[in-house]
Scaffold this active site. Structure first.
Site, mmCIF file in Angstrom:
data_model
loop_
_atom_site.group_PDB
_atom_site.id
_atom_site.type_symbol
_atom_site.label_atom_id
_atom_site.label_comp_id
_atom_site.label_asym_id
_atom_site.label_seq_id
_atom_site.Cartn_x
_atom_site.Cartn_y
_atom_site.Cartn_z
ATOM 1 N N ARG A 19 14.779 -9.855 24.891
ATOM 2 C CA ARG A 19 16.170 -10.325 24.885
ATOM 3 C C ARG A 19 17.353 -10.399 26.088
ATOM 4 O O ARG A 19 17.153 -9.301 27.575
ATOM 5 C CB ARG A 19 16.937 -10.035 23.906
ATOM 6 C CG ARG A 19 18.695 -9.942 23.175
ATOM 7 C CD ARG A 19 19.553 -9.360 22.750
ATOM 8 N NE ARG A 19 18.191 -8.618 21.481
ATOM 9 C CZ ARG A 19 17.935 -9.197 20.125
ATOM 10 N NH1 ARG A 19 18.621 -10.481 20.344
ATOM 11 N NH2 ARG A 19 17.752 -8.906 19.135
ATOM 12 N N GLU A 42 7.891 -11.768 22.120
ATOM 13 C CA GLU A 42 9.371 -12.546 21.922
ATOM 14 C C GLU A 42 11.049 -13.173 22.677
ATOM 15 O O GLU A 42 11.545 -11.688 22.656
ATOM 16 C CB GLU A 42 9.587 -11.472 19.866
ATOM 17 C CG GLU A 42 11.426 -12.616 19.118
ATOM 18 C CD GLU A 42 12.173 -10.995 18.240
ATOM 19 O OE1 GLU A 42 13.397 -11.249 18.041
ATOM 20 O OE2 GLU A 42 11.396 -10.356 17.920
ATOM 21 N N THR A 71 15.925 -13.836 16.840
ATOM 22 C CA THR A 71 17.366 -14.151 16.283
ATOM 23 C C THR A 71 17.247 -16.245 15.442
ATOM 24 O O THR A 71 18.441 -17.244 16.405
ATOM 25 C CB THR A 71 18.762 -14.239 17.520
ATOM 26 O OG1 THR A 71 18.499 -12.768 18.059
ATOM 27 C CG2 THR A 71 19.551 -13.820 16.708
ATOM 28 N N LYS A 131 11.012 -6.853 8.584
ATOM 29 C CA LYS A 131 11.222 -6.493 9.845
ATOM 30 C C LYS A 131 12.833 -5.846 9.036
ATOM 31 O O LYS A 131 13.607 -5.920 8.780
ATOM 32 C CB LYS A 131 12.102 -7.550 10.682
ATOM 33 C CG LYS A 131 12.645 -7.033 12.033
ATOM 34 C CD LYS A 131 13.855 -7.980 12.352
ATOM 35 C CE LYS A 131 14.570 -8.137 13.462
ATOM 36 N NZ LYS A 131 14.947 -8.831 14.540
ATOM 37 N N GLY A 161 16.640 0.353 16.917
ATOM 38 C CA GLY A 161 16.702 2.504 16.796
ATOM 39 C C GLY A 161 15.447 2.483 16.708
ATOM 40 O O GLY A 161 15.116 3.638 16.523
ATOM 41 N N GLY A 181 13.127 -3.339 21.389
ATOM 42 C CA GLY A 181 13.794 -4.117 22.642
ATOM 43 C C GLY A 181 14.423 -3.494 23.847
ATOM 44 O O GLY A 181 13.842 -3.509 25.391
#
Length: 213
Positions: A19, A42, A71, A131, A161, A181
């Site tokens: 991201r 991703e 997203t 997910k 998390g 992430g």
């Protein structure tokens, strides 16, 4: 009849969530991830110029790695991803129309869910994998409780998390798929830092699941 693509057979069921990446960073950052062993990547749509980055990633790495977008909130997003040659649709929510559109386009899909109702709806709509997000709020015990009402064949992923430090806890309840992430990449990180994080993550996954290089 629409065929719902089953989750692919990966050596390590890990999705790198990059991201915030910029188009000019795609080649060095993804090179580090791929070389260290990531087979699914991703790029979330709330990144700068995401479709440019996704297009570059597909062109450079799709022969070795599953490239997708995250997203994803609409069927138009699904169409754009399929047109670029991406193969993985990741969403933060359970939207039957988006999931069905991904299945119809032949994309692997990993929609977000938090409850048993959402998880079962996602599977009914054609999800390749689930997910659970944010997994940190549910914890291994929460996901384990929901798994008891899911089909035994359902691929259950933990995202949000979760880091290499928690693989063993989730492995203990039968979860072996993860989306990672900030433990891998934060905007501005260089390729060397991402490579070190990827290497540490791969080593932790292999240790938790008894895999060898």
């Amino acid at each position: 009849m629409t065929v719902h693509p089953a989750w692919p057979s990966l050596k390590r069921s890990l999705v790198a969530i990059i991201r915030g990446i910029r188009p000019e960073e795609v080649e060095p950052i993804l090179t580090a991830l791929v070389e260290e062993g990531f087979e699914a990547i991703e790029i979330p749509l709330n990144s700068p110029q995401p479709w440019v980055s996704i297009g570059s990633a597909v062109r450079l790495f799709s022969d070795r790695t599953l490239i997708g977008a995250g997203t994803m909130l609409s069927t138009d997003n699904v169409r754009q991803l399929a047109d670029l040659g991406g193969k993985l649709m990741v969403s933060p929510n359970t939207d039957p129309e988006v999931i069905a559109a991904a299945a119809a386009a032949g994309l692997y899909s990993m929609p977000g869910c938090f409850t048993a109702s959402e998880a079962l709806l996602a599977l009914k709509s054609g999800a390749s994998a689930l997910k659970f997000f944010p997994a940190g709020a549910l914890g291994p015990s929460g996901i384990a409780a929901i798994r008891t009402v899911l089909p035994a064949t359902a691929v259950v992923g933990a995202v949000g998390g979760v880091s290499d430090a928690s693989f063993a806890d989730y492995a203990g309840v039968g979860v072996s798929t993860f989306g990672l992430g900030t433990s891998l990449y934060r905007p501005g990180d260089d390729a060397a830092k991402v490579r070190a994080a990827a290497r540490r993550t791969i080593a932790a996954y292999d240790a938790a699941f008894g895999k060898t290089a």
